[in-house]
Write a protein that holds these residues in place. Structure first.
Motif, short mmCIF file in Angstrom:
data_model
loop_
_atom_site.label_atom_id
_atom_site.label_comp_id
_atom_site.label_asym_id
_atom_site.label_seq_id
_atom_site.Cartn_x
_atom_site.Cartn_y
_atom_site.Cartn_z
N LYS A 1 0.81 -1.21 0.00
CA LYS A 1 0.00 0.00 0.00
C LYS A 1 0.85 1.27 0.00
O LYS A 1 0.37 2.34 0.36
N VAL A 2 2.10 1.12 -0.41
CA VAL A 2 2.98 2.28 -0.59
C VAL A 2 3.06 2.58 -2.09
O VAL A 2 3.42 1.72 -2.88
N GLU A 3 2.69 3.80 -2.46
CA GLU A 3 2.69 4.15 -3.88
C GLU A 3 4.10 4.41 -4.39
O GLU A 3 4.50 3.94 -5.45
N ARG A 4 4.88 5.15 -3.61
CA ARG A 4 6.26 5.40 -4.02
C ARG A 4 7.04 5.95 -2.82
O ARG A 4 6.47 6.39 -1.81
N VAL A 5 8.37 5.93 -2.95
CA VAL A 5 9.25 6.51 -1.94
C VAL A 5 9.51 7.96 -2.35
O VAL A 5 10.09 8.23 -3.40
N ILE A 6 9.09 8.90 -1.51
CA ILE A 6 9.29 10.33 -1.81
C ILE A 6 10.76 10.69 -1.67
O ILE A 6 11.35 11.30 -2.55
N HIS A 7 11.36 10.35 -0.56
CA HIS A 7 12.81 10.47 -0.42
C HIS A 7 13.29 9.52 0.67
O HIS A 7 12.51 9.06 1.51
N ILE A 8 14.58 9.21 0.64
CA ILE A 8 15.13 8.22 1.55
C ILE A 8 16.55 8.61 1.93
O ILE A 8 17.29 9.18 1.11
N ARG A 9 16.94 8.32 3.17
CA ARG A 9 18.30 8.54 3.65
C ARG A 9 18.74 7.26 4.36
O ARG A 9 17.98 6.66 5.12
N THR A 10 19.99 6.86 4.13
CA THR A 10 20.55 5.69 4.81
C THR A 10 21.92 6.04 5.37
O THR A 10 22.61 6.92 4.84
#
Length: 305
Positions: A238-247
C-alpha cells in the motif's frame, strides 16, 4: 561479514607479525641493517594494529545506552582509523627518516646472510597471513574487484589486514633487494634506498586507509544495489512510491534507514500502521543489516501540481 572470518584474519596477522617483529629486531642487532630496522618497526606497528582491531570489535558490541542511543558500532571504524594513523607515523615516517639517514651516512652490513634468512622466513609467515585474509575476504567480496572491495566494504577489518599484509610482503621484497644489492655491489647505500622505498610504500597504503576509514567514520550510506533493493521493497503493498530516503551505516552490521512514503489514499489509522509494518518487514527480509528503520507516511504532493 562474518565476525568469525574477520577475527580469524586478524589473529593470523597478529601471530605472524609478533613473531616476525621479534626475528627482525634480532636480525637488526646482528647485521645493523636499516632495512631490517625499518621492517622491525613496521612489524611491531602491525602487531599493535591487530590488537587495536580486536579491541574495536570488542567495544563495538556494547549495548546502546542513553548517551549513545544508536550503539557503539562505529568503534570498529574509529580503531581502524587509528590503525591507519599508526601505520603512517610508526611505519612510514620512521622508515623514510631512517632511509634518508642511511643514504646520507651509509654503514657496512654485518652478517648479511642472517638478514636474508630472517627476511625469507618473514615472507613465509606474511604469506600465510595474507592467504588467510584473502580466503576470508573472498567469502564476502562477491563479484567486486579487490580494489572495489577495499573501497566499498563497510567492514573495516579485512580491507585493513589485506592492505597491511600486501604492504608487508612488498616491504620485505624491498628489504631483500636493499640488503642483496648492498652485498653484491659492496655499497651499503642500497640498504638505505630499500628502507626509503619501504617508507614510501607504507605511506601510500596508510593514506589509502586513512581516506577510506575517515569516510566510514563520518558516515556512509548504502551503495546503489542495496539502496535500490530497499526502495523496491518499500514501494510495494500500500505504498505508492518513496518520496525520499536517507541511509547511513551505524556500524558494519547495522544500517539506519529513514524514508518518507507516499501511501495509497484513503487508509485509516490501523491500515496505515499495518502498511508501515509490512514495509519494514519487507526491507528487513531482503536487507538484514537494516536494523533501524524509520518511515514517515505522507501525501504525494507531486501529483497535485
Amino acid at each position: 561479514m562474518s565476525a568469525g572470518g574477520g577475527t580469524k584474519a586478524i589473529i593470523a596477522a597478529l601471530a605472524a607479525n609478533a613473531g616476525i617483529a621479534a626475528a627482525k629486531f634480532a636480525g637488526f642487532l646482528v647485521t645493523g641493517s636499516s632495512s631490517m630496522l625499518a621492517e622491525s618497526v613496521h612489524s611491531l606497528a602491525d602487531t599493535s594494529n591487530q590488537g587495536l582491531l580486536l579491541l574495536g570489535q570488542k567495544t563495538s558490541r556494547r549495548e546502546a545506552d542513553q548517551e549513545h542511543p544508536f550503539g557503539y558500532g562505529r568503534d570498529r571504524y574509529f580503531y581502524s582509523f587509528v590503525v591507519a594513523l599508526m601505520l603512517f607515523t610508526l611505519g612510514s615516517a620512521f622508515a623514510i627518516y631512517e632511509g634518508i639517514h642511511k643514504i646520507g651516512h651509509p654503514e657496512p652490513l654485518e652478517s648479511p646472510i642472517v638478514a636474508v634468512i630472517i627476511l625469507v622466513l618473514a615472507l613465509c609467515l606474511e604469506g600465510y597471513s595474507f592467504f588467510t585474509a584473502i580466503t576470508e575476504s573472498k567469502k564476502i567480496k562477491g563479484d567486486a574487484s579487490w580494489w572495489g572491495f577495499i573501497r566499498q566494504s563497510k567492514e573495516p577489518e579485512l580491507p585493513v589486514v589485506l592492505l597491511e599484509d600486501a604492504g608487508a610482503l612488498l616491504g620485505l621484497v624491498f628489504a631483500l633487494l636493499g640488503v642483496g644489492l648492498a652485498v653484491v655491489t659492496g655499497d651499503p647505500v642500497w640498504d638505505g634506498v630499500g628502507t626509503l622505498a619501504i617508507g614510501v610504500l607504507l605511506g601510500v597504503i596508510a593514506i589509502i586507509l586513512i581516506v577510506e576509514m575517515k569516510s566510514l567514520l563520518i558516515g556512509e550510506g548504502a551503495n546503489e544495489p542495496v539502496l535500490a533493493t530497499i526502495v523496491d521493497e518499500l514501494a510495494a503493498g500500500k505504498v505508492e512510491r518513496v518520496i525520499h530516503i536517507r541511509t547511513q551505516y551505524l556500524g558494519p552490521d547495522e544500517l539506519l534507514v529513514a524514508a518518507k512514503l507516499a501511501m495509497v489514499p484513503g487508509l485509516d489509522t490501523a491500515e496505515l500502521a499495518t502498511a508501515i509494518d509490512d514495509a519494514e518487514a519487507r526491507v528487513r527480509a531482503k536487507v538484514p543489516v537494516a536494523k533501524l528503520i524509520y518511515l514517515e507516511p505522507d501525501l504525494d504532493r507531486s501529483l497535485a501540481r
